[in-house]
Design a protein around this motif. Sequence first.
Motif, PDB file in Angstrom:
ATOM      1  N   ALA A   1     -86.000 101.382  10.447  1.00 27.29           N
ATOM      2  CA  ALA A   1     -87.280 101.559  11.166  1.00 27.29           C
ATOM      3  C   ALA A   1     -88.125 102.616  10.462  1.00 27.29           C
ATOM      4  O   ALA A   1     -89.351 102.496  10.377  1.00 27.29           O
ATOM      5  N   GLY A   2     -87.465 103.629   9.936  1.00 21.97           N
ATOM      6  CA  GLY A   2     -88.178 104.694   9.232  1.00 21.97           C
ATOM      7  C   GLY A   2     -88.822 104.180   7.950  1.00 21.97           C
ATOM      8  O   GLY A   2     -89.931 104.593   7.594  1.00 21.97           O
ATOM      9  N   GLN A   3     -88.110 103.268   7.282  1.00 22.34           N
ATOM     10  CA  GLN A   3     -88.700 102.712   6.049  1.00 22.34           C
ATOM     11  C   GLN A   3     -89.961 101.916   6.373  1.00 22.34           C
ATOM     12  O   GLN A   3     -90.951 101.969   5.645  1.00 22.34           O
ATOM     13  N   LEU A   4     -89.922 101.208   7.514  1.00 19.59           N
ATOM     14  CA  LEU A   4     -91.144 100.493   7.908  1.00 19.59           C
ATOM     15  C   LEU A   4     -92.232 101.493   8.320  1.00 19.59           C
ATOM     16  O   LEU A   4     -93.404 101.324   7.967  1.00 19.59           O
TER      17      LEU A   4
ATOM     18  N   HIS B   1     -93.095 100.170  18.448  1.00 15.22           N
ATOM     19  CA  HIS B   1     -92.105 100.918  17.678  1.00 15.22           C
ATOM     20  C   HIS B   1     -91.747 100.103  16.431  1.00 15.22           C
ATOM     21  O   HIS B   1     -91.611  98.875  16.501  1.00 15.22           O
ATOM     22  N   PRO B   2     -91.583 100.755  15.267  1.00 16.31           N
ATOM     23  CA  PRO B   2     -91.218  99.986  14.062  1.00 16.31           C
ATOM     24  C   PRO B   2     -89.932  99.182  14.218  1.00 16.31           C
ATOM     25  O   PRO B   2     -89.798  98.110  13.614  1.00 16.31           O
TER      26      PRO B   2
ATOM     27  N   GLY C   1     -91.683 109.125  18.097  1.00 22.07           N
ATOM     28  CA  GLY C   1     -90.782 108.009  18.417  1.00 22.07           C
ATOM     29  C   GLY C   1     -89.926 108.345  19.619  1.00 22.07           C
ATOM     30  O   GLY C   1     -90.204 109.281  20.375  1.00 22.07           O
ATOM     31  N   GLU C   2     -88.852 107.581  19.749  1.00 18.66           N
ATOM     32  CA  GLU C   2     -88.020 107.677  20.949  1.00 18.66           C
ATOM     33  C   GLU C   2     -86.926 108.737  20.804  1.00 18.66           C
ATOM     34  O   GLU C   2     -86.853 109.703  21.567  1.00 18.66           O
TER      35      GLU C   2
ATOM     36  N   ALA D   1    -100.067  95.810  15.808  1.00 16.74           N
ATOM     37  CA  ALA D   1     -99.798  97.218  15.457  1.00 16.74           C
ATOM     38  C   ALA D   1    -100.813  97.685  14.414  1.00 16.74           C
ATOM     39  O   ALA D   1    -101.342  98.802  14.497  1.00 16.74           O
ATOM     40  N   TRP D   2    -101.101  96.826  13.457  1.00 17.60           N
ATOM     41  CA  TRP D   2    -102.063  97.199  12.399  1.00 17.60           C
ATOM     42  C   TRP D   2    -103.456  97.415  13.005  1.00 17.60           C
ATOM     43  O   TRP D   2    -104.174  98.340  12.629  1.00 17.60           O
ATOM     44  N   SER D   3    -103.812  96.603  13.960  1.00 18.16           N
ATOM     45  CA  SER D   3    -105.119  96.800  14.612  1.00 18.16           C
ATOM     46  C   SER D   3    -105.136  98.155  15.340  1.00 18.16           C
ATOM     47  O   SER D   3    -106.138  98.884  15.289  1.00 18.16           O
TER      48      SER D   3
END
Length: 234
Positions: free
Chosen positions: A106-109, A202-203, A88-89, A216-218
Amino acid sequence: MDFFEQLAELAAAMPRRKMVRSDHPAWQAFLADRPAPPETADDAPTDMGTLAALGDAAKMCRACPLGTGRLHAVFGEGDPHAKLMFIGEGPGADEDASGRPFVGRAGQLLDKMIAAMQFRREEVYIANVVKCRPPGNRAPTPEEAQKCAHFLEKQIGLIKPEVIVLLGASAAKYLLRREEGITRLRGRFLEYRGIPVMPTYHPAFLLRQESAKRDAWSDLQQVMAKFGKYPVKK
Ligand code: URA
């Protein structure tokens, strides 16, 4: 229920297959087709020896102003021999407070994305471009990223992941030195020191832009395929 939550539930309900890793034919074919990389992860400087020693050095680091404003340096966490690494950033407020990467919203996602990919958080490695929190959750500056870059380079050199997922534009910009936005870069494998790298959203962006989750899933499914993992059909 959230998109990735549904996918993670489906993955959890699936009987756990024997994990197929670098011996998977698709991965072998990919390796066979790939021209010899100019450098390999083994060439990355590893003079700080172990991840633990490197983490200790990050905790002491005052090379840029972020080092004086932080509560905790957030070095990274996960399996030190992980085949899959997420970058991540930089830490946000929750990560600065806890010293752990991606523990806030974002971490939970990200946790759900990892579960949807049929991995457990403990079996991947999660790190950031910068190890200390940029104030106000701003993106790191080029100077900050440059001062911190040796930590991430050594981390990758020690972990030697088979695939890296870059989360967001900053990760792509500072690891790959690519100036294009994440919308242009995402969705196809690039390379870092011979390691296939998939840039994706990014989440934190996905939390704001629900409609981008399908893209993102793809991207993540392409990563799964490298490990012989395929999404569970609904
Ligand atoms: N965003 C990031 O890029 N990294 C974290 O660790 C948390 C939020």
